[in-house]
Design an enzyme around this catalytic site. Sequence first.
Site, PDB file in Angstrom:
ATOM      1  N   LYS A  36      -1.370  -3.436  -7.176  1.00 18.53           N
ATOM      2  CA  LYS A  36      -1.884  -4.782  -6.917  1.00 18.53           C
ATOM      3  C   LYS A  36      -2.823  -4.797  -5.715  1.00 18.53           C
ATOM      4  O   LYS A  36      -3.892  -5.405  -5.760  1.00 18.53           O
ATOM      5  CB  LYS A  36      -0.721  -5.761  -6.675  1.00 18.53           C
ATOM      6  CG  LYS A  36       0.269  -5.832  -7.823  1.00 18.53           C
ATOM      7  CD  LYS A  36       1.396  -6.807  -7.550  1.00 18.53           C
ATOM      8  CE  LYS A  36       2.260  -6.450  -6.351  1.00 18.53           C
ATOM      9  NZ  LYS A  36       3.020  -5.186  -6.512  1.00 18.53           N
ATOM     10  N   ARG A 179       4.119   3.003   5.640  1.00 16.98           N
ATOM     11  CA  ARG A 179       4.928   1.806   5.850  1.00 16.98           C
ATOM     12  C   ARG A 179       6.395   2.177   6.000  1.00 16.98           C
ATOM     13  O   ARG A 179       6.883   3.074   5.327  1.00 16.98           O
ATOM     14  CB  ARG A 179       4.759   0.856   4.660  1.00 16.98           C
ATOM     15  CG  ARG A 179       3.508   0.041   4.718  1.00 16.98           C
ATOM     16  CD  ARG A 179       3.214  -0.681   3.437  1.00 16.98           C
ATOM     17  NE  ARG A 179       4.389  -1.313   2.808  1.00 16.98           N
ATOM     18  CZ  ARG A 179       4.314  -2.153   1.772  1.00 16.98           C
ATOM     19  NH1 ARG A 179       3.131  -2.441   1.249  1.00 16.98           N
ATOM     20  NH2 ARG A 179       5.400  -2.673   1.252  1.00 16.98           N
ATOM     21  N   ARG A 190      13.826  -2.031  -3.363  1.00 17.66           N
ATOM     22  CA  ARG A 190      12.759  -2.993  -3.683  1.00 17.66           C
ATOM     23  C   ARG A 190      12.541  -3.087  -5.188  1.00 17.66           C
ATOM     24  O   ARG A 190      12.246  -4.167  -5.709  1.00 17.66           O
ATOM     25  CB  ARG A 190      11.470  -2.596  -2.961  1.00 17.66           C
ATOM     26  CG  ARG A 190      11.564  -2.878  -1.447  1.00 17.66           C
ATOM     27  CD  ARG A 190      10.565  -2.088  -0.642  1.00 17.66           C
ATOM     28  NE  ARG A 190       9.216  -2.325  -1.072  1.00 17.66           N
ATOM     29  CZ  ARG A 190       8.232  -1.439  -0.992  1.00 17.66           C
ATOM     30  NH1 ARG A 190       8.460  -0.234  -0.484  1.00 17.66           N
ATOM     31  NH2 ARG A 190       7.035  -1.747  -1.402  1.00 17.66           N
TER      32      ARG A 190
END
Length: 233
Positions: A36, A179, A190
């Site tokens: 995305k 990250r 997640r």
Amino acid sequence: SVTVRRRFRRHFSLAGVQRNVTDHRVLLLGPPGAGKGTQGDRLADRYDLDVITTGDALRNNKQMDISDLGLEYDTPGEYMDAGALVPDAVVNEIVVAALADADGFVLDGYPRNLDQAEYLSDQTALDHVVLLDVPESVLVERLTGRRVCDDCGATYHVDFDPPAEDGVCDDCGGEIVQREDDTEETVRDRLQVYADETEPVVEHYRETGALTAVSGEGSPDEVFDRLVELIDG
Ligand code: ADP
Ligand code: ADP
Ligand code: ZN
């Protein structure tokens, strides 16, 4: 309050001018690692859109004091590092502020549950609701190999999309980092949150007939071509 950084600025436009019909309003859905962010940046470039990405906005506000909500944690960062969703009240505020001065936009990372989807439907119409479809087996290696620019948020991958110079952002010269939530363990959490909370959002848009699924497999260029074909009709 929350500020939203946008990577791409629209050309100057006069206040009060009507929204241009060529200002696409695109929602990108898909699991963590679907692409995305990668495709959102490219779409923003191609169509001169703002990128509204709740993940980046929250990363810039990880230490914000949200203790007044009286919920499990006192900062967004604690939810993020646990792979959990940040409370809707915080995220909705980000999105409403960003939408207020966006004309065309790519929305990435929101809505992530049905309550957020309902909130969004009161804020704006959408021209394209796109699911980036990627099999789960591909997601873990995409996410654990992901690197991001600490300054501008640009996305890289150690194998699939490395920067020209090791550790340095092609776009802005900033430092490229991993990250904290891209470790294998948090990635699994997640993906579970996506299955539990966000897949119902995908189903919701499927049921209303708004959803178009696009394969997110193949190279970033191949995926981008599919998206352009969809948007240009
Ligand atoms: P990815 O695209 O890899 O899933 P994001 O950058 O979109 O990652 O999101 C990172 C984290 O930020 C999420 O795991 C979650 O903690 C938080 N977050 C981002 N968007 C939302 C949202 N719409 N609602 C709640 N939490 C969010
Ligand atoms: P999302 O925003 O959906 O979580 P990203 O755009 O951050 O996904 O992509 C996740 C990782 O996969 C990044 O490291 C990115 O460079 C890489 N990636 C994105 N698209 C592709 C692709 N088509 N093929 C291989 N790797 C990709
Ligand atoms: Zn950068």
